[in-house]
Write an enzyme that holds these catalytic residues in place. Structure first.
Site, PDB file in Angstrom:
ATOM      1  N   LYS A   1      31.067 -17.886  14.216  1.00 42.35           N
ATOM      2  CA  LYS A   1      29.814 -17.494  14.879  1.00 42.35           C
ATOM      3  C   LYS A   1      30.086 -16.361  15.861  1.00 42.35           C
ATOM      4  O   LYS A   1      31.126 -16.364  16.538  1.00 42.35           O
ATOM      5  CB  LYS A   1      29.230 -18.715  15.608  1.00 42.35           C
ATOM      6  CG  LYS A   1      27.840 -18.509  16.195  1.00 42.35           C
ATOM      7  CD  LYS A   1      27.329 -19.807  16.818  1.00 42.35           C
ATOM      8  CE  LYS A   1      25.937 -19.659  17.405  1.00 42.35           C
ATOM      9  NZ  LYS A   1      25.442 -20.909  18.015  1.00 42.35           N
TER      10      LYS A   1
ATOM     11  N   SER B   1      20.812 -22.583  16.612  1.00 43.09           N
ATOM     12  CA  SER B   1      21.095 -21.169  16.633  1.00 43.09           C
ATOM     13  C   SER B   1      22.205 -20.728  15.683  1.00 43.09           C
ATOM     14  O   SER B   1      22.285 -19.554  15.358  1.00 43.09           O
ATOM     15  CB  SER B   1      21.479 -20.751  18.053  1.00 43.09           C
ATOM     16  OG  SER B   1      22.709 -21.330  18.428  1.00 43.09           O
TER      17      SER B   1
ATOM     18  N   SER C   1      22.428 -26.808  18.074  1.00 46.68           N
ATOM     19  CA  SER C   1      22.661 -25.557  17.340  1.00 46.68           C
ATOM     20  C   SER C   1      23.692 -25.629  16.222  1.00 46.68           C
ATOM     21  O   SER C   1      23.826 -24.669  15.460  1.00 46.68           O
ATOM     22  CB  SER C   1      23.060 -24.441  18.309  1.00 46.68           C
ATOM     23  OG  SER C   1      21.939 -23.976  18.996  1.00 46.68           O
TER      24      SER C   1
END
Lengths: 483, 95
Positions: free
Chosen positions: A77, A152, A176
């Site tokens: 990420k 997210s 997330s």
């Protein structure tokens, strides 16, 4: 090849049926053929990945012992630092930021000879539940390109689901990791707060943030967790607790194990079809001999309110560092230094980030601190106590991960509160700091449904055990999207 | 408690952000919506409840006081929007 799990790929490499270079090239081709549609990647390091793969192939040729993760392509990420690669947090304010160091998890992956393919798309600064808040491009759900992948860590979830990486890392502040894992039909684990070092993770809400893995199944999850967990002197909140051999929790019997079902998580707001899938999952556990016990977590209905006060307050403080001075975007024109801050931040941050900074600044401002921030910290204590009490009676708690399946792109983007409600079952876990995993547990109209298993502090092992027992009985983790 | 445009302007100043009139209006509505939802916390009796700043209690975490190399100055300055002679360059702040 791209539909295989990490452990299946390990076996192929060990048998000499595929080389790491072939595997890496294959994955890079997969990315170039599908990522135009998915939008999971923000940056690809083809050269670095191939060099690493070649290095591992040579190690294997020399007969050296290699780690379980060695030579297998993965991605990270874009709020976790990898030296020499950009870390943008999907924000314009960090568009050109190149990380001068490795996060602790990155260091661990490198020690394990992981092949790092690149950096993954997300909601800006990890604020969002749909990955629509990326400043660069939207991520799409591999099961239906008109729908969101969740957020997210939407890029991390979509990349694993679409076979663009064999596993990925994400971060979870209020859901997330688990919510996008649920919406994309993959496994996502948020470990206990402190189990994994946050050093090198760009801070959103420091008392809630935790890094964790996305994988195709629970077995893979055990391997990745083991590689990245553990104490780090660079993160004073990381726990000095020994890392267990999580793979020993695989293939275990769960007869007599107590599973708590909180009645509050099955009330209003839960989609009926999702409820049926979760009830089927509970039936699977009953068949396996687990003891199903209804429990009550009455404080959990306050968790989302606590979360938005605490997470936004911490964010407003953490994001004060983005001022256009030492790194990040600086506005071209400004009158003086204060104007430089204001213009750089106003142009650099997106709307959702500004909304949270505003909410947090408001909650921390003179006259409101006691009413909002301090009140939320007190209710946090009550939520923590409630989980501690619950784990005196049960071994794990089972809930849906998200109240609905993946929603349409744009469906919730104009109503922040409605968007926030998609995290209703995941948020309390960060408030309490316990670990939780989302596991594929069904489909509604061709879209994945995830169930969430919540464990006691530092008891990730039981989550692996209970999750793997379900996986052996069902086929949901073997389904791949047709993209 | 209800947030007004004036509050939004004040908080924006604290947060070093600026907004158009239209944005101020939108943020006022958004903040009111969220704060109305958060009002539910007032139902909870927190008399005599201690605060929790974190989930997991960590004792003082101290590192050994050993001299170590820090980051290389040039590598850090590569990310600076403006620099000169090994320093970050900023607008003049003292007359």
């Amino acid at each position: 090849m791209h539909t295989k799990t990490l452990h299946e790929i390990r076996e192929l490499i060990n048998k000499g049926e595929v080389s790491c270079v072939e595997l890496t090239k294959n994955t890079l081709e997969r990315i170039s053929s599908v990522d135009d549609k998915i939008g999971a990647y923000l940056q690809i390091d083809e050269e670095g990945a191939l060099n690493k793969a070649k290095e591992v192939d040579e190690k294997i040729r020399r007969g050296e012992e290699v780690s379980f993760l060695a030579g297998i392509p993965m991605a990270i990420k874009d709020n976790i630092c990898v030296e020499g690669l950009k870390t943008t947090c999907a924000s314009k304010i960090l568009e050109n930021f190149v990380s001068p160091y490795d996060a602790h998890v990155t260091k661990r992956l490198k020690q394990n000879d992981a092949v790092i393919l690149g950096k993954l798309n997300m909601d800006e600064f990890a604020m969002g539940s749909s990955s629509e808040n990326s400043a660069f491009k939207k991520v799409r759900n591999p099961y239906d390109l008109e729908r969101v992948p969740g957020g997210s860590s939407g890029g991390s979830a979509a990349a694993v689901a679409a076979g663009e990486a064999y596993y990925t890392l994400g971060s979870d502040t209020g859901g997330s990791i688990r919510q996008p894992a649920s919406l994309c039909g993959v496994v996502g684990l948020k470990p206990t707060y402190g189990r994994i070092s946050r050093y090198g993770l760009v801070a959103f809400a420091s008392s809630l943030d935790q890094i964790g893995p996305f994988t195709k199944d629970v077995e893979d999850c055990a391997h990745v967790l083991e590689a990245i967990a553990g104490y780090d002197e660079m993160d004073s909140t990381s726990a000095k607790k020994e890392v267990e051999d999580y793979t020993r929790y695989l293939n275990q019997d769960i007869k007599g194990l107590k599973i708590g079902i909180p009645k509050e998580c099955f009330g209003e707001g839960l989609n009926e079809d999702v409820r049926k899938e979760i009830e089927n999952a509970i039936a699977v556990y009953r068949k396996l001999g687990a003891e199903i016990k209804e429990i009550s977590l009455p404080m959990s209905k306050y968790a989302l309110a606590v979360y938005y006060i605490l997470a936004s307050s911490e964010a407003s403080s953490n994001l004060a560092r983005f001022d256009g001075i030492r790194y990040g975007y600086r506005a071209d024109e400004f009158e003086d230094v204060v104007d430089l801050y204001v213009k750089s931040r106003s142009k650099g941050f997106g709307d959702e980030v500004k909304r949270r900074i505003m909410l947090g600044t408001y909650a921390l401002s003179a006259g409101y601190y006691d009413a909002y921030y301090k009140k939320a910290l007190k209710v946090r204590t009550l939520i923590i106590n409630e989980y501690k009490r619950a784990f005196e009676d049960v071994d794990v708690i089972l809930t849906p991960t998200s109240p609905t399946v993946a929603f349409k792109i744009g469906e919730k983007s104009n109503n922040p509160l409605e968007m926030y409600l998609s995290d209703i079952y995941t948020v309390p876990i960060n408030i309490a700091g316990v670990p939780a995993i989302s596991i594929p547990a069904g489909f509604v109209g061709g879209l994945p449904v995830g169930m969430q298993l919540i464990g006691n502090y530092f008891d990730e092992g039981t989550l692996i055990k209970v999750g793997h027992a379900f996986e052996r009985e069902t086929e949901f983790s073997k389904v791949r999207p047709s993209i | 408690m209800s947030v007004t445009i004036r509050d939004v302007e004040y908080v924006a100043k604290l947060a070093r952000l600026e907004f158009t009139e239209e944005q101020k209006q939108k943020f006022t509505e958004d903040l009111n919506g969220i704060l109305n939802y958060v009002e539910m916390l007032n139902e909870v009796d927190t008399e005599n409840v201690e605060i929790s700043i974190g989930a997991y209690r960590v004792e003082n975490a101290l590192r050994d006081d050993v001299v170590k190399d820090s980051f290389d100055r040039d590598s850090l300055l590569k990310n600076a929007p403006d620099s000169q002679d090994g320093f970050v360059k900023v607008p003049k702040v003292i007359e």
